[in-house]
Design an enzyme around this catalytic site. Structure first.
Site, short mmCIF file in Angstrom:
data_model
loop_
_atom_site.label_atom_id
_atom_site.label_comp_id
_atom_site.label_asym_id
_atom_site.label_seq_id
_atom_site.Cartn_x
_atom_site.Cartn_y
_atom_site.Cartn_z
N GLU A 129 0.85 -1.19 0.00
CA GLU A 129 0.00 0.00 0.00
C GLU A 129 0.88 1.24 0.00
OE1 GLU A 129 -3.74 2.08 2.39
OE2 GLU A 129 -2.82 0.27 3.21
N ALA A 274 1.74 -0.15 10.68
CA ALA A 274 1.34 -1.53 10.42
C ALA A 274 0.52 -1.54 9.14
CB ALA A 274 0.51 -2.09 11.59
N MET A 275 0.27 -2.75 8.63
CA MET A 275 -0.45 -2.90 7.37
C MET A 275 -1.41 -4.07 7.47
SD MET A 275 -1.10 -1.90 4.41
CE MET A 275 -2.28 -2.70 3.33
N GLU A 276 -2.65 -3.86 6.98
CA GLU A 276 -3.75 -4.79 7.20
C GLU A 276 -3.87 -5.88 6.15
OE1 GLU A 276 -5.73 -1.36 4.78
OE2 GLU A 276 -4.15 -1.57 6.28
N HIS A 309 -6.88 -1.75 15.17
CA HIS A 309 -7.09 -1.02 13.91
C HIS A 309 -6.87 -1.94 12.71
CE1 HIS A 309 -6.92 2.65 11.31
NE2 HIS A 309 -6.12 1.86 10.58
N GLU A 310 -5.74 -2.63 12.70
CA GLU A 310 -5.44 -3.48 11.53
C GLU A 310 -6.40 -4.66 11.44
OE1 GLU A 310 -3.60 -2.03 9.53
OE2 GLU A 310 -2.71 -0.60 10.93
N HIS A 313 -9.71 -3.58 9.97
CA HIS A 313 -9.64 -3.39 8.51
C HIS A 313 -10.12 -4.63 7.74
CE1 HIS A 313 -8.16 0.47 7.35
NE2 HIS A 313 -7.02 0.39 8.01
N GLU A 332 -9.79 4.31 6.11
CA GLU A 332 -8.97 4.75 7.23
C GLU A 332 -9.76 5.56 8.26
OE1 GLU A 332 -6.38 3.40 7.89
OE2 GLU A 332 -5.59 2.64 6.00
#
Length: 897
Positions: A129, A274-276, A309-310, A313, A332
């Site tokens: 992303e 971080a990344m989902e 949060h992640e 998602h 987001e």
């Protein structure tokens, strides 16, 4: 990108067109080797019936790769059948349905941008992303192209025993079915169609902890957190947070997890938090690792919030994703709202709200007022990485929060259910989200949608009139919004203004003239006024006395409030309002007024060492300290003076030294006046108490360390000794860092030797813990001592500093330039020269991080002329760089306009 070259072309929302092809199936094979990685991609493509054009050719995104071969339906193409350049692969003639196979080589070992596939220490990992997948293989790298993914990873068994990707593991074994082979493979299948930005791959020598979660429908999900072996003891808090988030999402939104396994991997080198990625979340180590000895209370809370949060998602971002990157806040903003309400439920709702509003009003409002101001849904961008902003995230959260409050909890839940039901498996827009809310509520939210399309922070100017004879109180609210780059004039917003009225004995019943009482609550003390016109007047009747208005309760809208509160009014709100946010805000406004008094004296050349401070502030603080019934976390927040950054936002021209020295002077005077009360708070705390990251214990530590911070301004030897004792014998990193920070900034006699010894011992003890070393760097980078810049320059040569690691850059360079204004804004301009040097170096290595470091420069017009000239000089030097990245070019060019 050179300043001498043509400007890069901006991408416009109005130019959106549906993709000409869909990718039904994506099969990837990664052959990971030290010298290069070979990626074989097999794509099943179908012409999109919704496309507006039907060209004979097809262009795929692709960067930083070497093409080995390309084939359509098994036939290898000749070089005259395609066109290859630095950013794309164009197939000159394609059928309506076909299978495309490309083979390409990439170099993750030397990929310092940390986008696409790259090497972090000994581990391969990805960050796709927003547009990193195009650095892995040629693809339609856009969020509205969703595909089913099959991923096979092949690597050396000894070096990379763990091979992970999205979805469920369907096969693994030795290459060639030879158990003596030194290579092995794993094949993963993600059955849920996703855009390429959600793709993930990890290969490394990792250990993991494992747990399980039973969903509301009875399915058992395996949960794993992968880390380096040395970090296994720092994963329990993240696992607990994950399970809490999974249960909360089922109970609050009805959302159940949809794969057999959910994985998190901790990575040292990561541009973001971080990344989902679907089923395989990749985290910066700072957002997943936690234990009391190495992690502060804020760190524990950050881990809990980011893990949630992640995970959230999975539905608000993965199952339902963005049609295009202009819709980034669709996922987001909504997910920040979800994680914020989760964190509020896990701890103190008021404390969480205050923390979020502080961030918004200090940094996002500044973004709204600067050259990079943009709507929550931007209209254009040059580099999408520059739009992962507080406006998209935090203001986007506030927009969703306003919707939730306007609809109420039941209708908002129905709206989210409908949104997920309508759009599961789709790539959609913010309009689709609001349409679901309109459908369940029957409300016309056309005007409300201006929050997505108009930039800037609205200003509410409030005036009032008290008619004693009639017992009527008239409240007039006018709204306006300053010009921003995309628009000089704004249409009125739809603004919910939560409010109440306070009398001498507390809250007063509200009777809106001409309006029947709420049938559910009858006469009550809280209401929400809906402001839709440039100016509206609201009348309240049957009041026994002139009230003090409690406005914008719980910060019901992301606006600036202008109301002429007297200091006595603010004291009444601090002591008598039942809205925690308004009580805290009153304490902030009273402190601002007092600090501004001292600033005026400072600018007139007066000696402010023993400044005169309004006794109402001191008395109000004394009452807070002596009231044992109050929540300690709220007392700590109310006692904390407004930050220098927030004070700067209250000024037309930012006088850095006046703000810094005046705030410090007020803090010293308050500390001297309340010394006994502060010592009582500090000494009542049991330093031997075992650490727990609970809301109650965090509150106790917070109040105790606020008391220590005040006391240390007195520069008394016995207080210096108490602080040193806390540093040496603390059983948790929260208390250790609180004491170390005070030692680093102390002006007490003998503090220099104590400080140097403490810093040296701290590093020697913790040098094997990168995240703790980050804290050590930050505490020195934010020191108020005049030689802070020289210290930062020396630390860049220290073994602790890694020049290309984002966490280290943020801890040292970012902390100095963003959180040490009195030293960054030195009159000689050396702070600006230093930051420009860092940006120019990183521009060649990691453009994303370089662009984010520009933030302090974007506000250059807010400072006195002498500083403006020096900052502009630094910006022009950056812009003149012959090979400027798109990331940096966009920010610096907009800043200089």
């Amino acid at each position: 990108m050179s300043a001498r070259d043509a400007q890069p072309k901006a991408i416009q929302l109005k130019d959106y067109r549906p993709p000409e092809y869909r990718i039904e199936r994506t099969e990837l094979h990664f052959d990971l080797r030290g010298d290069k990685t070979r990626v074989t991609s097999k794509l099943t493509l179908h012409r999109n019936p919704d496309a507006e054009t039907h060209a004979q050719s097809l262009t795929l995104n692709g960067q930083d790769m070497t093409l080995v071969s390309v084939a359509i339906d098994g036939r290898k193409l000749d070089s005259d059948e395609y066109r290859l350049d630095d950013e794309s692969l164009t197939l000159l003639s394609v059928p309506d349905t076909f299978e495309l196979t490309t083979v390409g080589d990439i170099d993750p070992e030397h990929n310092t941008s940390l986008e696409g596939l790259y090497k972090s220490r000994t581990m391969y990992c990805t960050q796709c992303e927003a547009e990193g997948f195009r650095k892995i293989t040629w693809y339609l790298d856009r969020p509205d192209v969703m595909s089913e993914f099959f991923t096979t990873i092949e690597a050396d068994k000894a070096q990379f025993p763990v091979l992970l990707s999205n979805g469920n593991l369907i096969e693994e074994g030795d290459v060639g079915n030879d158990r003596h082979s030194d290579r092995h493979f794993a094949t993963w299948h993600d059955p849920h169609k996703k855009p390429a930005y959600l793709f993930a791959l990890v290969a490394g020598n990792l250990e993991h902890i494992e747990d399980h979660f039973t969903t509301q429908s009875g399915r058992q999900v395996t949960l794993r957190i992968f880390v380096e072996e040395k970090d296994l003891d720092k994963c329990d808090h993240a696992m607990t947070s994950l399970k809490h988030a999974m249960r909360w999402d089922e109970e609050t939104y009805g959302r159940e997890y949809d794969l057999d396994i959910f994985m998190i991997v901790a990575v040292d080198d990561f541009n973001m938090g971080a990344m989902e990625n679907k089923g395989l979340n990749i985290f910066n180590t700072a957002c997943v690792l936690a234990k009391p000895e190495t992690t502060t209370d804020a760190g524990f809370q950050r881990v809990e919030g980011v893990v949630a949060h992640e995970y959230f998602h999975n539905w608000s971002g993965n199952r339902v994703t963005c049609r295009d990157w202009f819709q980034l806040s669709l996922k987001e903003g909504f997910t920040v709202y979800r994680d914020a309400t989760f964190s509020a439920d896990m701890g103190s709702p008021t404390v969480k709200r205050v923390e979020d509003v502080s961030l918004l009003r200090t940094l996002q409002f500044a973004e709204d007022a600067g050259p990079m101001a943009h709507p929550v849904r931007p209209d254009s961008y040059i580099e999408i990485s520059n739009f992962y902003t507080l406006t998209v995230y935090e203001k986007g959260n506030e927009v969703v929060r306003m919707l939730a409050n306007l609809l109420g909890p039941e209708e908002f839940r129905k709206g989210t259910d409908l949104y997920f039901e309508r759009h599961d498996g789709q790539a959609v827009t913010t309009e689709d989200f609001v349409a679901a809310m309109e459908a369940v509520s029957g409300r016309d939210l056309t005007q409300f949608k201006r929050w997505y399309s108009q930039a800037g922070t609205p200003v509410l100017t409030v005036t009032d009139h008290w008619d004693e004879d009639a017992g009527e109180y008239h409240l007039t609210i006018a709204q306006s919004c300053p010009p921003t780059p995309e628009s000089q004039s704004k249409q009125p917003f739809h603004i919910p203004v939560a409010m109440g009225l306070l009398g001498s004995a507390g809250a007063l019943p509200l009777h809106r003239k001409g309006q029947a009482p709420d049938p559910e609550t009858g006469d009550n003390t809280h209401t929400v006024l809906e402001l839709t016109e440039p100016e509206q007047t609201f009348v309240f009747e049957r009041l026994p006395e002139k009230p003090v208005p409690s406005l914008l309760r719980n910060f019901s809208a992301p606006v600036k409030l202008r109301y002429d509160y007297s200091r006595d009014d603010l004291v009444r709100l601090m002591s008598g309002d039942d809205d925690g946010f308004c009580r805290w805000d009153a304490s902030q406004q009273l402190a601002i007024q007092v600090i501004q008094d001292v600033m005026q004296a400072y600018e007139q050349g007066d000696d402010i060492a023993t400044a005169s401070v309004d006794e109402r502030l001191v008395d109000a603080y004394r009452s807070l300290l002596q009231d044992t019934s109050l929540d300690k976390a709220m007392v700590a927040l109310m006692l904390t003076l407004p930050s220098e950054a927030y004070l700067a936002e209250q000024s037309d021209t930012i006088q850095v030294e006046a703000i810094h020295h005046s705030r410090a002077a007020v803090k010293r005077v308050v500390a001297q006046a309340l010394k006994d009360d502060l010592r009582a708070i500090y000494e009542a705390y049991d330093h031997r108490k075992p650490y727990r990251p609970t809301a109650e214990d965090i509150a106790e530590r917070s109040l105790k360390n606020v008391a220590l911070s005040y006391l240390m301004t007195l520069s008394e030897p016995e207080l210096l000794e108490a602080c040193e004792q806390q540093y040496r014998y603390a059983n948790n990193m929260t208390d250790t860092m609180a004491a170390l920070s005070e030692l680093v900034n102390s002006e007490a006699k003998g503090a220099d030797s104590v400080r140097e010894k403490a810093l040296s011992e701290f590093y020697d003890y913790w040098k094997a813990e990168p995240l703790v070393v980050d804290q050590w760097l930050r505490v020195q980078a934010t020191s108020h001592h005049p030689k802070a810049l020289e210290t930062v320059l020396e630390l860049q040569k220290h073994p602790a500093f890694e020049a290309n690691n984002p966490n280290k850059i943020r801890a040292l360079v970012g902390a100095f330039s963003n959180a040490n204004p009195v030293n960054f804004h030195r009159a000689d301009g050396e702070g600006y020269r230093f930051l420009a040097d860092q940006i120019l170096r990183l521009n060649k290595v990691n453009p994303q991080i370089a662009a984010r470091l520009l933030t302090p420069f974007t506000r250059w017009r807010r400072y006195p002329e002498s500083l403006q000239a020096l900052m502009k000089q630094a910006l022009e030097r950056i812009k003149a760089e012959p090979a400027l990245s798109k990331d940096v070019y966009e920010v610096v060019s907009k800043t200089l306009v």
